[in-house]
Write an enzyme that holds these catalytic residues in place. Structure first.
Site, PDB file in Angstrom:
ATOM      1  N   ARG A 177       0.816  -1.211   0.000  1.00  0.00           N
ATOM      2  CA  ARG A 177       0.000   0.000   0.000  1.00  0.00           C
ATOM      3  C   ARG A 177       0.857   1.271   0.000  1.00  0.00           C
ATOM      4  O   ARG A 177       0.418   2.326   0.456  1.00  0.00           O
ATOM      5  CB  ARG A 177      -0.963   0.019   1.201  1.00  0.00           C
ATOM      6  CG  ARG A 177      -1.938  -1.147   1.230  1.00  0.00           C
ATOM      7  CD  ARG A 177      -2.879  -1.127   0.024  1.00  0.00           C
ATOM      8  NE  ARG A 177      -3.731  -2.310   0.032  1.00  0.00           N
ATOM      9  CZ  ARG A 177      -3.429  -3.458  -0.575  1.00  0.00           C
ATOM     10  NH1 ARG A 177      -2.309  -3.570  -1.262  1.00  0.00           N
ATOM     11  NH2 ARG A 177      -4.244  -4.492  -0.516  1.00  0.00           N
ATOM     12  N   SER A 257     -11.514  -0.353   2.520  1.00  0.00           N
ATOM     13  CA  SER A 257     -10.830  -0.760   3.753  1.00  0.00           C
ATOM     14  C   SER A 257     -10.216   0.469   4.418  1.00  0.00           C
ATOM     15  O   SER A 257      -9.352   1.118   3.835  1.00  0.00           O
ATOM     16  CB  SER A 257      -9.743  -1.789   3.440  1.00  0.00           C
ATOM     17  OG  SER A 257     -10.313  -2.973   2.921  1.00  0.00           O
ATOM     18  N   GLU A 358      -5.872   3.830   5.863  1.00  0.00           N
ATOM     19  CA  GLU A 358      -5.549   3.917   4.445  1.00  0.00           C
ATOM     20  C   GLU A 358      -5.916   5.265   3.829  1.00  0.00           C
ATOM     21  O   GLU A 358      -5.128   5.826   3.074  1.00  0.00           O
ATOM     22  CB  GLU A 358      -6.244   2.780   3.675  1.00  0.00           C
ATOM     23  CG  GLU A 358      -5.584   1.429   3.852  1.00  0.00           C
ATOM     24  CD  GLU A 358      -5.887   0.497   2.689  1.00  0.00           C
ATOM     25  OE1 GLU A 358      -5.978   0.980   1.545  1.00  0.00           O
ATOM     26  OE2 GLU A 358      -6.011  -0.716   2.925  1.00  0.00           O
TER      27      GLU A 358
END
Length: 368
Positions: A177, A257, A358
């Site tokens: 990520r 998410s 995130e």
């Protein structure tokens, strides 16, 4: 709605003032941008950047708004939305196809194009909200695939040098990520286009448990699903979890998410198991480098006492997936942050594992 034009515009660009940003995000939360402008070409990008420089305005690049939390006060600067239109270019490179797409192209549409042409490599990334330009920034991944596996080149505008650059795979510094664009060079580059290396006639990726279960019968009989069947399966799975792009209802008003799966030393597993009241073998974990493992954030959240549908004021944990925080309707950023902190603090207290969010935060005094 007011429009603001440059004194001597070369491209006749217009800059809107006090534009609410909530409609440009999948969370549907956030105050206004002081200035807002959409760009559809490289020349327009240069013009907009110069506009911000001339007025000493902070600049934020907006893509599909699928990984963004905007403050209730909004953003006291210029939001530029890169809407470079669909302009796919493809060429063969040995046994691969190099397929380029503009940053403003809808990501799922691009995945569908690849699948329809039997180009393997991104079929498990179907149904993810957002645009092409955001995929290299977060190194988007799901169901056993990451875009880093296929990205060959990113074309971007370098704000430091004032030039357009073509960054190869290695220069993008991809990690879990993470990438050059959201880590060491955060805010330096504006992604214009992305080139993916895909495999014509390649087999679909069947690495993830949910996908394997979906095709269990076919696999047990020695059969193999097509790329399109995997694309459809992933979209179906995402819909069941409230994670499908464009999905309506409260579960659709999320940033996907909200927490990353934490990577911890494998030596911590016994501690996590003890605190969860289970054996070390029962703790779901995935290899993540030498003596490191990745833990499912959703599992930690659930073991910390939170259930699907847990609500605080006008925000909640999705009724379909523990990792998604959702706007039940009319929610504020402050309400969402309160829920985020409640969940994160509980996981920290119980497991001594810190959850990292995130979504990017815009317009906040503190990035936390």
């Amino acid at each position: 709605m007011m429009l603001y034009s440059q004194a001597v515009p070369r491209l006749a660009l217009k800059f809107q003032e006090s534009i609410p940003l909530a409609p440009y995000t999948t969370l549907g939360i956030g105050g206004p941008a002081r200035f807002f402008c959409e760009m559809q070409s490289e020349a327009e990008v240069v013009e907009v950047v110069q506009f911000a420089k001339d007025r000493k305005l902070p600049l934020f690049v907006l893509g599909g708004g699928s990984n963004l939390l905007v403050s209730d006060k909004g953003f006291d600067g210029l939001v530029m939305r890169v809407a470079v239109p669909v302009s796919r270019h493809e060429r063969r490179d040995g046994t691969s196809i190099l397929l380029e797409a503009g940053a403003g192209e809808n990501w799922n549409d691009f995945v569908l194009y690849a699948v329809d042409h039997e180009y393997a490599g991104i079929e498990c990334l179907a149904g993810i909200p957002g645009d092409v330009g955001g995929t290299p920034v977060q190194n988007v991944g799901a169901y056993g695939q990451e875009v880093a596996e296929t990205i060959a080149q990113v074309r971007a505008y370098d704000l430091e040098t004032g030039t357009f650059v073509d960054l190869d795979h290695q220069a993008c510094h991809f990690g879990y990520r993470r990438s050059l664009f959201n880590a060491e060079a955060r805010g330096r580059y504006i992604v214009i286009a992305v080139t993916y290396r895909l495999q014509p006639g390649g087999e679909p990726a069947l690495r993830y448990a949910d996908v394997k279960r979906h095709f269990a019968t076919e696999l047990n009989e020695g059969g193999k699903p097509t790329l399109h069947q995997v694309y459809d399966a992933v979209r179906s799975i995402r819909k069941q979890k409230g994670m499908l792009a464009g999905q309506g209802g409260p579960d659709g008003r999320s940033a996907g998410s909200f927490f990353k799966n934490p990577v911890v030393p494998s030596a911590m597993i016994s501690q996590v198991a003890l605190r969860a009241g289970c054996s070390a073998e029962e703790v779901p974990q995935y290899p993540a480098g030498e003596e490191m493992v990745k833990l499912p954030a959703a599992w930690l959240v659930e073991r910390a006492g939170f259930h699907k549908g847990f609500a605080m004021s006008r925000v909640a944990i999705s009724s379909r997936h523990t990792l998604a925080l959702v706007n039940l309707g009319g929610a504020t950023a402050a309400e969402l942050i309160a829920l985020r902190d409640t969940v994160r603090d509980a996981v920290q207290r119980k497991f001594e594992v810190e959850l990292e969010q995130e979504p990017v935060m815009l317009g906040f005094a503190s990035p936390r």
